[in-house]
Write a protein that holds these residues in place. Sequence first.
Motif, PDB file in Angstrom:
ATOM      1  N   UNK A 131      50.860  24.454  37.513  1.00 49.87           N
ATOM      2  CA  UNK A 131      49.862  23.558  37.862  1.00 49.87           C
ATOM      3  C   UNK A 131      48.433  24.460  37.618  1.00 49.87           C
ATOM      4  N   UNK A 132      48.546  25.552  37.165  1.00 53.20           N
ATOM      5  CA  UNK A 132      47.481  26.624  37.110  1.00 53.20           C
ATOM      6  C   UNK A 132      46.251  26.156  36.535  1.00 53.20           C
ATOM      7  N   UNK A 133      46.303  25.421  35.504  1.00 54.64           N
ATOM      8  CA  UNK A 133      45.136  24.922  34.992  1.00 54.64           C
ATOM      9  C   UNK A 133      44.123  24.076  35.961  1.00 54.64           C
ATOM     10  N   UNK A 134      44.576  23.716  36.926  1.00 56.39           N
ATOM     11  CA  UNK A 134      43.951  22.812  37.930  1.00 56.39           C
ATOM     12  C   UNK A 134      43.260  23.717  38.824  1.00 56.39           C
ATOM     13  N   UNK A 135      43.856  24.833  39.442  1.00 53.50           N
ATOM     14  CA  UNK A 135      43.370  25.745  40.252  1.00 53.50           C
ATOM     15  C   UNK A 135      42.730  27.166  39.915  1.00 53.50           C
ATOM     16  N   UNK A 189      44.400  42.175  33.569  1.00 47.07           N
ATOM     17  CA  UNK A 189      45.121  41.238  32.781  1.00 47.07           C
ATOM     18  C   UNK A 189      44.870  39.774  33.408  1.00 47.07           C
ATOM     19  N   UNK A 190      43.913  39.101  33.132  1.00 46.05           N
ATOM     20  CA  UNK A 190      43.766  37.820  33.528  1.00 46.05           C
ATOM     21  C   UNK A 190      45.172  37.074  33.311  1.00 46.05           C
ATOM     22  N   UNK A 191      45.489  36.236  34.157  1.00 50.57           N
ATOM     23  CA  UNK A 191      46.663  35.366  34.223  1.00 50.57           C
ATOM     24  C   UNK A 191      48.039  35.941  34.168  1.00 50.57           C
ATOM     25  N   UNK A 192      48.101  37.211  34.556  1.00 46.69           N
ATOM     26  CA  UNK A 192      49.449  38.050  34.440  1.00 46.69           C
ATOM     27  C   UNK A 192      50.166  37.262  35.541  1.00 46.69           C
ATOM     28  N   UNK A 193      51.312  36.880  35.278  1.00 46.72           N
ATOM     29  CA  UNK A 193      51.947  36.224  36.280  1.00 46.72           C
ATOM     30  C   UNK A 193      52.761  36.932  37.276  1.00 46.72           C
ATOM     31  N   UNK A 194      53.352  37.997  36.959  1.00 46.50           N
ATOM     32  CA  UNK A 194      53.783  39.007  37.809  1.00 46.50           C
ATOM     33  C   UNK A 194      52.828  39.322  38.784  1.00 46.50           C
TER      34      UNK A 194
END
Lengths: 341, 448
Positions: free
Chosen positions: A40-44, A110-115
Amino acid sequence: MSLEVLGISVLWLFLFGYVIIGSIDFGAGFFNAYSLITGRNHILTNIIQRYLSPVWEITNVFLVFFFVGIVGFFPKTAFFYGTTLLVPASIALVLLAIRGSYYAFESYGSRGHKGYSFMYGVSGLLIPAALSVVLTISEGGFVTVIDDQPILDYGALFTSSLTWSIVVLALAAVLYISATFLTWYANKAGDSAATSLLRKYALIWAFPLVIAVIGIMVELRKHNIEHYNRMIDFWYLFAISAVMFVVTVWCIAMKRHYGVALWLLIGQFAFAFFGYGISHYPYLMYPFLTLYDSFTNQAMAIALVVAFVLGLLLLIPSLYLVLKLFLFNKDYVRGKKDHHA
Amino acid sequence: MVNEHAVFFSRLLTELTLTFHIIYATIGVGVPLMIMIAQWIGIKKNDEHYILLARRMTRGFVITVAVGVVTGTAIGLQLSLLWPNFMQLAGNIIALPLFMETFAFFFEAIFLGIYLYTWDRFKDQKKHFLLLIPVAIGASVSAIFITIVNAFMNAPRGFDVVDGQIVNIQPIIAMFNPAMPTKVGHVLLTAYMTSAFVLASIAAFRMLKGSKHIYYKKSLYLFMKLGLVFSIGTAIVGDFSAKYLVEYQPEKLAAAEWHFETEKGASLLVFGLRDGEDVKYAIRIPYALSLLAHNDPFAEVTGLNEFPEDETPPLYIHFLFDLMVMIGFFMVGVSAIYVIGKLRRWRFIHSRWFRWVVVAGGPLSMIAIEAGWWLAEVGRQPWILVHYMKVAEAATSSDHVDLMLLIFCVVYLILGIGSVVVLRRMFKRNPIEKEIADRHAEKGGGIS
C-alpha cells in the motif's frame, strides 16, 4: 526555583520534545515499511517522506541534548546510569545507528529500496522499547549496590511485568502519536486516501494505549508504592491528560478538527509526562539518586544555564524557520515542488 | 575495585568507535567548508560547474553525515557507559563545552535540513548560499567544543583538589586550557586538509577512469589549491603542537620520538627498530629534535628516563607520529607540485602516474588522521585525565563490555559497507555528464 529543579525541568522539556518528534519519526518509519510490505506504499510513502526528510537529524539531537545535559547538570547519573545501562543503552545505540543511517541510505541514496525501508522501519520501532527500559530502571528495585558498584539484575528486569507494560506503552504511544500527527499532515496536504488510512491507524492504536496505562498503574502500585502514591497526589494532571485523550479520539473518529486533535494530543502527553516527572521528584533513580545529591557544583550549573539561554536564542528562530519552510508551507506539504539537492 | 577485563574491552570498544567515527567526523567538519567555497565560486564566476560541484558534494555529504551523526551519538553515550567514573568527575568540570556542542550540533542539523531541501527554491542563489553558512559554522564549532574536552583530558585546569575533593571549579578556565589552542587548530585544519584531498582524489580517479569533462579538471585544481593551503597550515600548527608538548606533556613527545636521555642538540629519529634503548636502522636528523622542541638546535630536550615508568605511554606511538608527519609533508609536496606545475604548465602533472599519486592522497590523508588520533589517545596513556585519573580507574565495572564490542563491530561493518555502496551507486547512476545533459534539456540551454 532552585537550580536543581530548573536543570531537570529544562532536560525534561527536551526529553518531552524527543518523545513527541521521535514518536512521529519512528512511527512514520514503521508505517512506511508496513505499507511497502503490504503493497500500500502508493498511499503513504509520499506523505511520510515529505515530512521526515528534512527533520530526522534534528530529532536525534533532542536525544543527544538530553543525555549530554543530564551528565552536565547531574554528573553522578553518569556513574549510576552509565554503569547499569551498558547493555540496554548499547542496544538502543545500535538500533539508533541502523535506523539513522538506513533512513539516510534509503531517502537520499536509493529511494524506495525495500530492504533499507524495512531495516529502518523495524529498528525505529525497537528504539522506544529499548529506551523505555531506562524509565523502568529508574523506579528502583532492579539495581543493587555491591562494593560501591551498582549492578543491574537482568533477570528481575526482564521478568518484571512492569518492564513489559512500559514497553507496550512506549510502542502504543509511538504508533498513536505518529498516526495522529500524520493524519493531520496528510489532511493538510489534501491527500484523502492517506488521511483515511492513517486515521484508522490512530484509532486502532488508541486502544492498546489505554490498556498499557492501566497496566502500568497496577504494576507500579505493587512495585513502588511511594511513587504510586505521589502520582495519586497529582491525580488532576493525569485527569486533564485523560480528558484530552478522549477528545482527541472523538475528533479523529468524527473526522473533524484534526488540528485541534493534534494540539490536544501534545497536551495529553505533556500533562502525563510532566505528571510522571513531578511525581518522580526528587528521585532520579529510586532509592539511590536524587536531584540534590547528584547535582553539579554552583559554578558549572550557572555556566550551563547561561549557555542554555544563549543556545535557545539561536535555536528558537532556527526551529521556527524549519517549521515555516516545511511544516506550514502549503506548497511543500502538498509536494508541489521538489528542491532536494 | 578494578575489573581488568572490563577495562581492556572498554578501551578496545572506545578505540573502535573513535577509529570509525573519526572518518565520518573529519568529512563532516571539512566538506561543508568545501561545498561553501565551491558554491561561492560558482555564484561569483557565474559558472554552473562549481554550483553543480557543490550540489553533488551535498548529496554525498548527507550520507556521510548520517553515519557521522549516529556514530557520534554512540561515542557520546559510550563515554558514560564505558567510563562512568571519568564522566562523573569530568562532568563537574568540563560539561560546559560538551553541552554547548549539542547546540552547535542542533544548529548544523537544522540548517542542513533546510539547505538540502531548498535547492533552486530561491530566485537569488546567494540566499540559498547563506543557509550553508550556519551548517559550516555548526560543523566546525562542534569540532572545536569536542576537541576542547579532549584537550582538557591532556591538560586539566580550572579546579583545585583539596583533601581529595574537587573545589574552586572554573568552567571557562577548564575550557581554555593550555592544550586547547594547538589541538583545536590541528583538528580543524587537518579536517579541511583531508576533506580537500579526499575530494581531489575522487576527481583524479574519475579522470583516470576516462572522464574528460572539464568539471573534473576544475574540481581537481580547486581542491589541490585548498589542500595546499590547509596542509601548510597543518604543518605550522603541528610545529606549535610540539612546542606545547615540550612545555606541558614532555613524556608524550619523548615517547613519540624515542628520546630516552635528556640531552642538548638532540637529533630526531625517523622510524627505526628498537631494542631496549638502542635504536637501529633509524634515519637520524641531527639537531632536528631540539629544533622542533625549542626552535634552537642546541637546546636541551628532556628524555623519557626522567619520568616514572608507569606514567609513560607505550613506545609504539613513535611509528604513529612518523606516519602522520610523513604523510603530512608528502601531501604538502604533492599539492605544491601540482599547483606550481599548473601555473608553470609542467606536463607531467597530467600524466597517469601523477594522477595515481593524487588518488592515493585521499586515503593517505585519512590514514594520517587515524595515526594522529591514535597518537593523541595512546600517547596520553596511562592517564584518562593527565595526573588526576588513570584509564583503569575510570572504566565501568560491568561484565558485558566484550559482548558489546562484538555487537558494535558488526554494526560499524554494516554502516561502513552500506555507506560506500550507497555513495557509489548514487554517483554511478547519475554521472556528471548525464546530470549536465538533463539540466540542459530541462532549461533549454545555458550550460555546455
